[in-house]
Structure formats: C-alpha cells, structure tokens
Scaffold this motif. Structure first.
Motif, PDB file in Angstrom:
ATOM      1  N   THR A   1      45.328  33.056  47.087  1.00  0.00           N
ATOM      2  CA  THR A   1      45.897  32.443  46.450  1.00  0.00           C
ATOM      3  C   THR A   1      45.329  32.535  44.628  1.00  0.00           C
ATOM      4  N   GLY A   2      44.311  32.764  44.573  1.00  0.00           N
ATOM      5  CA  GLY A   2      44.340  32.195  43.330  1.00  0.00           C
ATOM      6  C   GLY A   2      44.418  33.739  42.321  1.00  0.00           C
ATOM      7  N   ILE A   3      45.382  34.108  41.463  1.00  0.00           N
ATOM      8  CA  ILE A   3      45.304  35.099  41.466  1.00  0.00           C
ATOM      9  C   ILE A   3      44.450  35.787  39.862  1.00  0.00           C
ATOM     10  N   ALA A   4      43.595  35.764  40.170  1.00  0.00           N
ATOM     11  CA  ALA A   4      42.203  36.196  39.312  1.00  0.00           C
ATOM     12  C   ALA A   4      41.086  36.230  39.541  1.00  0.00           C
ATOM     13  N   HIS A   5      41.057  35.514  41.010  1.00  0.00           N
ATOM     14  CA  HIS A   5      39.755  35.544  42.072  1.00  0.00           C
ATOM     15  C   HIS A   5      39.913  36.847  42.571  1.00  0.00           C
TER      16      HIS A   5
ATOM     17  N   GLU B   1      34.384  41.658  39.759  1.00  0.00           N
ATOM     18  CA  GLU B   1      33.247  41.881  38.016  1.00  0.00           C
ATOM     19  C   GLU B   1      32.139  40.992  39.252  1.00  0.00           C
ATOM     20  N   ALA B   2      31.460  39.962  40.130  1.00  0.00           N
ATOM     21  CA  ALA B   2      30.594  39.701  40.464  1.00  0.00           C
ATOM     22  C   ALA B   2      29.729  40.875  41.300  1.00  0.00           C
TER      23      ALA B   2
ATOM     24  N   ALA C   1      38.696  34.462  33.959  1.00  0.00           N
ATOM     25  CA  ALA C   1      37.790  35.055  35.190  1.00  0.00           C
ATOM     26  C   ALA C   1      36.908  35.870  35.171  1.00  0.00           C
ATOM     27  N   ARG C   2      36.943  37.371  34.672  1.00  0.00           N
ATOM     28  CA  ARG C   2      35.767  38.370  35.329  1.00  0.00           C
ATOM     29  C   ARG C   2      34.235  37.589  33.716  1.00  0.00           C
TER      30      ARG C   2
ATOM     31  N   LYS D   1      30.102  43.971  40.484  1.00  0.00           N
ATOM     32  CA  LYS D   1      29.915  45.472  40.026  1.00  0.00           C
ATOM     33  C   LYS D   1      28.129  44.610  39.140  1.00  0.00           C
ATOM     34  N   LYS D   2      27.994  43.655  38.666  1.00  0.00           N
ATOM     35  CA  LYS D   2      26.929  42.656  38.384  1.00  0.00           C
ATOM     36  C   LYS D   2      26.343  42.742  38.916  1.00  0.00           C
TER      37      LYS D   2
ATOM     38  N   TYR E   1      40.083  39.309  40.827  1.00  0.00           N
ATOM     39  CA  TYR E   1      39.000  40.015  39.388  1.00  0.00           C
ATOM     40  C   TYR E   1      37.500  39.504  39.661  1.00  0.00           C
ATOM     41  N   MET E   2      37.408  38.472  39.931  1.00  0.00           N
ATOM     42  CA  MET E   2      35.598  37.831  39.837  1.00  0.00           C
ATOM     43  C   MET E   2      35.348  37.885  40.641  1.00  0.00           C
TER      44      MET E   2
ATOM     45  N   ILE F   1      32.036  34.695  35.783  1.00  0.00           N
ATOM     46  CA  ILE F   1      30.657  34.428  36.665  1.00  0.00           C
ATOM     47  C   ILE F   1      29.507  35.446  36.443  1.00  0.00           C
TER      48      ILE F   1
ATOM     49  N   TRP G   1      30.223  34.117  43.884  1.00  0.00           N
ATOM     50  CA  TRP G   1      29.020  32.792  43.538  1.00  0.00           C
ATOM     51  C   TRP G   1      28.059  33.019  43.973  1.00  0.00           C
TER      52      TRP G   1
ATOM     53  N   ALA H   1      47.653  40.615  42.022  1.00  0.00           N
ATOM     54  CA  ALA H   1      49.288  40.627  41.918  1.00  0.00           C
ATOM     55  C   ALA H   1      49.720  41.796  41.150  1.00  0.00           C
TER      56      ALA H   1
ATOM     57  N   LYS I   1      22.930  46.100  39.716  1.00  0.00           N
ATOM     58  CA  LYS I   1      22.548  46.369  39.169  1.00  0.00           C
ATOM     59  C   LYS I   1      21.293  45.755  39.352  1.00  0.00           C
TER      60      LYS I   1
ATOM     61  N   TYR J   1      35.211  34.088  47.978  1.00  0.00           N
ATOM     62  CA  TYR J   1      34.632  33.579  47.414  1.00  0.00           C
ATOM     63  C   TYR J   1      33.084  33.079  47.394  1.00  0.00           C
TER      64      TYR J   1
ATOM     65  N   ARG K   1      52.324  26.630  37.260  1.00  0.00           N
ATOM     66  CA  ARG K   1      50.991  27.626  38.226  1.00  0.00           C
ATOM     67  C   ARG K   1      50.741  26.612  38.880  1.00  0.00           C
TER      68      ARG K   1
END
Lengths: 103, 161
Positions: free
Chosen positions: A11-15, A21-22, B128-129, A24-25, A17-18, B132, A88, A41, A28, A84, B56
C-alpha cells in the motif's frame, strides 16, 4: 552474520524504503552485515545476486505482498515479517529472525 | 536536477510552521499547509493541488505511525518542487482508508507534474527513510526555528547513502 533481506509493501509506496533503512540501521547495533533488496513501485532496486543469496546465513523478508522472483530463495530458510513491524522495530525483527532460524 | 532529490534543498522557510494551533481535522491541516504553498508561489491552484493530494491518499495511507504523516501531490499546478513542514503538538486525527492516528509532524511534498516517476519516488523515499531515525524525529519535536529544522534534515540526510 551475513543477512540478505527483501522489503516490499502493498500500500504505502515509501514503506519498502523505510523497512530497508530500518534494517540497515539495526545491523549497526547487532553487528551483522546486511544487503537489502527493495521491491517497490520502481521495480527491484539493489537486487540481490545469486551469490549473495547463496552466501547468506539468514534471509529475511519484510513484506506483505508476494516476493518477486522468489525462486531465487528456494533453497534458503526464509524468515518472514510484515513491513510495518520491521519499520518500527527492525532490531527485534533481526533478533527474532535469528531465533526462528535457530542461529 | 540532482538537488531536487535532497529534502534540505527543497524545504523552504516560508512553508514551515512549528506552532500550528487550533487545527480541527485532517482536511484543515492539509488546507493550512496548501495555503502556505500558495502564498509562497509553489502552486498556482489550491484546488488542483488538494485534488492531487487526495488522489494520492486514495492509493494508500500517508499516515506513517509515530505521529507523522507525509501527504504529497504530483500535479501540473506545482511550479517548483517544494516541501512544507508543520508541527502541531496538540495533535490532529489523521484518518485514512486503513485506519489513522494522531499526527503531530507533517511533511507535505509538492511535486511538479513533469517530474518523472523515478525522481518522485526518490524524493519521497529519502524523506521516508529519514523518518526511521529517532534522533531526527526528536530534533523535529525540539526545533525552535526553521534553522533548527533545516539543520536536523541536513544531519539526517548525512546518514542516507
């Protein structure tokens, strides 16, 4: 440990990526190595090679839709989560994945 | 064009408001930030841009948990790529088709119609990145000025490869 992961989100096109990133973080803190393929997308980004998948100690999918080209993972023990929960608390995702994989 | 991928290059002082108050609901919140884009000359038509935002919203929620929302619209009424930021510590209920939640930090993105889908996703994914990183979010809650917001974004963007 060497980890490879796939993230995607219906659903969320950015999730996706988040979640990437989470993860990769989080490594560490956990002291692991990770490469994350993003299925979003724009198609497949940062594609995992066959070699990287073969060498990985752990495969994590943080997805809520079908993984594209999943044949690549057929010989691997894949541990699956939702995007999701990974966004988080990716550290928990990694720790749980290791437990589930018996590592 | 490369600079348009960088949030710190497209956020503007005249579209940042750290002390939003009396915001009644999601629509009021959107209208308030859209008004800032309009006053800043970023968009030509408030109605067209609101339509793009809602198109959107219909595709999937832009509520991101953690008191954050990132509504965005791509439209020919957008003259230049821009990011607005609003902080509303009293919170606003932000509803979506998959449920919603209370929002205190809002980034709104204005994307020109001619921007390619790939560039569009890159801008959005960079933002978005950033979200987090707890220290980034903490800095946004603590910011006292536009300069603080810009500094937080620049610091956050250093972490993105």
């Amino acid at each position: 440990m060497k980890i490879v992961a796939v993230t995607s989100c219906a659903t969320g096109i950015a999730h996706s990526y988040m979640a990437a990133e989470a993860l990769k973080k989080a490594v560490k803190d956990t002291g692991d190595e990770i490469k994350v393929e993003i299925q979003g997308a724009m198609g497949i980004e940062n594609r995992l090679t066959e070699e990287e998948i073969a060498e990985a100690d752990l495969v994590i999918w943080a997805v809520d839709v079908g993984v594209r080209e999943k044949d690549r993972f057929q010989n691997k023990n894949v541990i699956q989560f939702g995007p999701y929960e990974t966004i988080w608390d990716a550290k928990k995702t990694i720790i749980e994945a290791k437990q589930k994989a018996g590592l | 064009m490369e600079d348009q991928f960088v949030i710190s290059q497209v956020i503007r002082a005249d579209t940042v408001d750290l002390y939003l108050k009396g915001i009644r609901d999601k629509r009021h919140l959107l209208d308030t930030l859209i008004e800032k884009f309009y006053a800043a000359g970023v968009i030509e038509s408030r109605e067209e841009f609101l339509k793009a935002i809602y198109e959107r919203e219909a595709l999937g929620p832009t509520y991101m948990d953690n008191f954050i929302a990132i509504p965005h619209g791509k439209s020919k009424t957008v003259k230049t790529p821009a990011v607005a930021f609003g902080r509303c510590e009293e919170g606003v209920y932000y509803d979506t088709q998959l449920g919603g939640g209370i929002v205190k930090l809002v980034f709104m993105l204005a994307i020109p119609g001619e921007m390619s889908a790939e560039q569009y996703i890159r801008v959005l994914s960079r933002l978005a990145r950033l979200l987090i990183y707890e220290d980034f979010i903490h800095d946004l809650h603590q910011a006292q000025s536009y300069a603080d917001v810009l500094a937080a974004i620049k610091e956050g963007e250093k972490k993105l490869s």
